[in-house]
Design an enzyme around this catalytic site. Structure first.
Site, PDB file in Angstrom:
ATOM      1  N   ARG A 103       0.837  -1.197   0.000  1.00  0.00           N
ATOM      2  CA  ARG A 103       0.000   0.000   0.000  1.00  0.00           C
ATOM      3  C   ARG A 103       0.878   1.256   0.000  1.00  0.00           C
ATOM      4  O   ARG A 103       1.930   1.272   0.652  1.00  0.00           O
ATOM      5  CB  ARG A 103      -0.855  -0.033   1.277  1.00  0.00           C
ATOM      6  CG  ARG A 103      -1.828   1.104   1.449  1.00  0.00           C
ATOM      7  CD  ARG A 103      -2.915   1.067   0.451  1.00  0.00           C
ATOM      8  NE  ARG A 103      -4.077   1.848   0.834  1.00  0.00           N
ATOM      9  CZ  ARG A 103      -5.039   2.191  -0.021  1.00  0.00           C
ATOM     10  NH1 ARG A 103      -4.979   1.826  -1.286  1.00  0.00           N
ATOM     11  NH2 ARG A 103      -6.090   2.879   0.379  1.00  0.00           N
ATOM     12  N   THR A 127      -9.624   0.550  -9.421  1.00  0.00           N
ATOM     13  CA  THR A 127      -8.601  -0.337  -8.901  1.00  0.00           C
ATOM     14  C   THR A 127      -8.619  -1.501  -9.867  1.00  0.00           C
ATOM     15  O   THR A 127      -9.444  -1.533 -10.778  1.00  0.00           O
ATOM     16  CB  THR A 127      -9.001  -0.700  -7.453  1.00  0.00           C
ATOM     17  OG1 THR A 127      -8.972   0.486  -6.687  1.00  0.00           O
ATOM     18  CG2 THR A 127      -8.156  -1.755  -6.816  1.00  0.00           C
ATOM     19  N   SER A 129      -7.677   0.956   3.218  1.00  0.00           N
ATOM     20  CA  SER A 129      -8.126   0.468   1.912  1.00  0.00           C
ATOM     21  C   SER A 129      -9.329  -0.451   2.070  1.00  0.00           C
ATOM     22  O   SER A 129      -9.647  -0.907   3.170  1.00  0.00           O
ATOM     23  CB  SER A 129      -6.977  -0.305   1.262  1.00  0.00           C
ATOM     24  OG  SER A 129      -7.406  -0.965   0.099  1.00  0.00           O
TER      25      SER A 129
HETATM   26  N1  GLY Z   1      -8.366   3.023  -3.497  1.00  0.00           N
HETATM   27  C1  GLY Z   1      -9.275   2.029  -3.216  1.00  0.00           C
HETATM   28  C2  GLY Z   1      -8.940   1.227  -2.003  1.00  0.00           C
HETATM   29  O1  GLY Z   1      -7.784   1.117  -1.662  1.00  0.00           O
HETATM   30  O2  GLY Z   1      -9.792   0.709  -1.370  1.00  0.00           O
END
Ligand code: GLY
Length: 573
Positions: free
Chosen positions: A113, A386, A457
């Protein structure tokens, strides 16, 4: 043993070995054709399969698997290929989560992340009046977190790689350098984004051309090819240090961004403990914090367990009522408690404790709508673009990987001279904890901005085993709808016994506690809607929910499905 016998035995051993090694391999791996490729929505494979958001990325995965690469080798190659052929969400300028289950029966998760830059701070998106200016967290240079994808792939490679890394990244380099034909959907996306690409970039990126893009135009990304070659040569140092790092920092300076050389140097991907739980005899393996996905899925599945949902039937009023009510409660918990575990104390054990989870449903009355205002306060806010891919190899290794630059084409900033799009992941933090943002949504302290912190997220890459054997690999994009899409797909497969094709493509619904609405896709069954409206729920139609990539192992074969909602495509052998 005399020589003749020894030779006989050796020949036999050699023949058996060859059979074992090659017996379940195709004769000749077929190279990827970048200019001529079909979109394959649904197929069944004997040995190995890939489902991803782009046919060329799936083909790259298939090519690696056919050469004897594992699912993990293929995942690295697919991640890099997506960074080239699917600029909408594929990336090296973003981050994600990888769930791996090996043929030896071990589960692992890798967190790559993005992180807030070192000079980020809690109120960085507030204007002089203290109002959140979301245009800055959503677009442009200030919206980007420190990317994690390249470090994540390196960690995965060091842990699991069996093929030469140079070979895994080479297909991506070829696709960037020699180009590939784009799909009609990609052409439309790039045309739609042209104004933003011009607005947020000081150097014209490869995605901008004078005439509108057309279906089957060739996209060449020379700068990106050079960046990928630096990664090929120097590993993650080819990204976080040297020329690429210099280009990122220069881009930041040109556009008022704050990612520094030190931020890049300091970035590390992390192995995290997987979430593993039982659901009616199935073993579910999924991602933990800083993604909320796995925890929320575990809560929801624990909440529905005592109810005979399989008897209610798919999208019956009883099933929708139950699923919406568990979604409402789990999303409220997500909002209140979840954030980067390296920064906030998240009561994980409590959140998934059976007694606690069941107690959350104590006020549930079947066939009645409750109200979110009576459940708990808070906000969930995610952007939608995503991407996910699922892979199974011939030995039963499985990878479920979801990756993102957050919004479609991320921050719209393309790093000058390096050719890749930066994420706008900072928007996954709460820009102003405790106060409604301009969409009327609330944030909490657990997900406030802090230097080096990972934004919460919803990504939910998930693997399912049955009787100790591979059963399904599931995941999807979709922002806050990711968790409920994966949840519904699991319920469709495990409770309603659907085919993978139906589990993916049947219309979906979504409730995220706030706002207090059931979002539905346009083709949602009008009769089901009517019956559930009569219980007191409010519906709102919206665009597609998720783009789910599912591999399902039944009767020794892999059913592979790429969601009809996009260019998603499967490959295998
Ligand atoms: N940007 C979408 C997530 O990480 O949930």
């Amino acid at each position: 043993m005399n020589l003749q016998n020894h030779m006989k035995r050796s020949t036999l051993f050699f023949t058996i070995s060859l059979f074992l090694v090659w017996g379940c391999r195709p004769q000749q791996p077929v190279a990827v054709d970048a200019y001529n490729y079909p979109i394959v929505k649904h197929d069944t494979f004997q040995h190995a399969a890939v489902s991803s958001a782009h046919p060329l990325a799936s083909e790259v995965g298939r090519y690696i698997l056919e050469q004897g690469g594992t699912a993990m080798d293929a995942a690295i190659a697919v991640q890099y290929a997506l960074a080239v052929v699917y600029p909408n969400a594929g990336n090296i300028g973003g981050g994600g989560f990888m769930v791996v289950h090996t043929k030896e029966g071990q589960s692992y998760t890798i967190d790559f992340r993005e992180k807030a830059p070192g000079s980020a701070h809690r109120d960085m998106y507030l204007d002089s009046l203290g109002n959140a200016d979301l245009s800055k967290s959503q677009n442009g240079h200030l919206a980007s977190g420190v990317p994690g994808s390249v470090a994540g792939m390196e960690l995965a490679y060091n842990k699991f790689g069996t093929m030469d890394f140079k070979k895994l990244i080479q297909p991506a380099i070829d696709l960037a350098e020699k180009g590939f034909t784009i799909t009609e959907r990609e052409a439309k996306g790039l045309n739609r984004m042209k104004t933003d690409f011009v607005k947020y970039n000081t150097q014209t990126p490869a995605f901008v051309k004078e005439q509108p893009w057309q279906d089957k135009d060739t996209l060449i990304q020379s700068d990106l090819a050079e960046t990928l070659k630096r990664i090929q040569q120097h590993g993650s140092k080819g990204f976080y240090e040297g020329e690429t790092a210099r280009l990122i920092v220069e881009e930041m300076k040109r556009g008022g961004g704050i990612i520094s050389e030190q931020d890049l140097k300091d970035y590390v991907a992390q192995e995290r403990k997987p979430i593993v739980f039982d659901y009616k005899g199935y073993e579910i393996i999924t991602m933990g914090l800083p993604s909320s996905g796995g925890l929320v899925i575990q809560q929801m599945m624990e909440m529905i367990k005592p109810y005979p949902i399989e008897q209610y039937g798919f999208q019956s009023k009883e099933a929708i009522n139950l699923m919406v009510e568990v979604e409402r409660r789990a999303y409220a918990d997500r909002t209140e408690y979840m954030g980067d575990p390296d920064f906030v104390d998240v009561p994980v054990a409590k959140l998934v404790d059976t007694m606690y989870v069941r107690s959350r449903m104590a006020d549930f009355t079947p066939l009645q709508a409750s109200r979110s205002e009576h459940i708990k306060a808070g906000l969930v806010k995610e952007k939608e673009e995503t991407t996910h891919f699922s892979i199974i190899d011939k030995d039963g290794n499985m990878v479920s990987l979801t990756t993102t630059i957050n919004g479609a084409y991320g921050s719209r900033v393309v790093v000058g001279g390096a050719g890749f799009i930066l994420n706008n992941e900072m928007d996954d933090f709460s820009a102003k904890p405790g106060v409604p943002n301009k969409f009327g949504l609330l944030g909490t302290e657990a997900n406030s901005i802090a230097p080096g912190k990972r934004m919460l997220s919803a990504m939910s890459p998930t693997i399912v085993k049955k009787d100790g054997k591979p059963y399904a690999v599931v995941g999807t994009p979709g922002g806050s709808t990711i968790i409920t899409s994966v949840f519904q797909t699991l319920v469709n497969l495990l409770d309603f016994d659907m085919s993978a094709y139906d589990a993916v493509n049947k219309p979906k619904f979504h409730h995220q506690w706030m706002p207090d609405l059931i979002y539905i896709e346009k083709d949602f069954d009008p009769q089901a809607r009517k019956e559930v409206e009569a219980l007191g729920y409010v519906f709102k139609e919206r665009e597609n929910i998720g783009r789910t990539e599912v591999l399902l192992v039944r009767d020794g074969k892999i059913e592979a499905v790429g969601d009809n909602r996009g260019d998603d495509s499967v490959a295998g052998w």
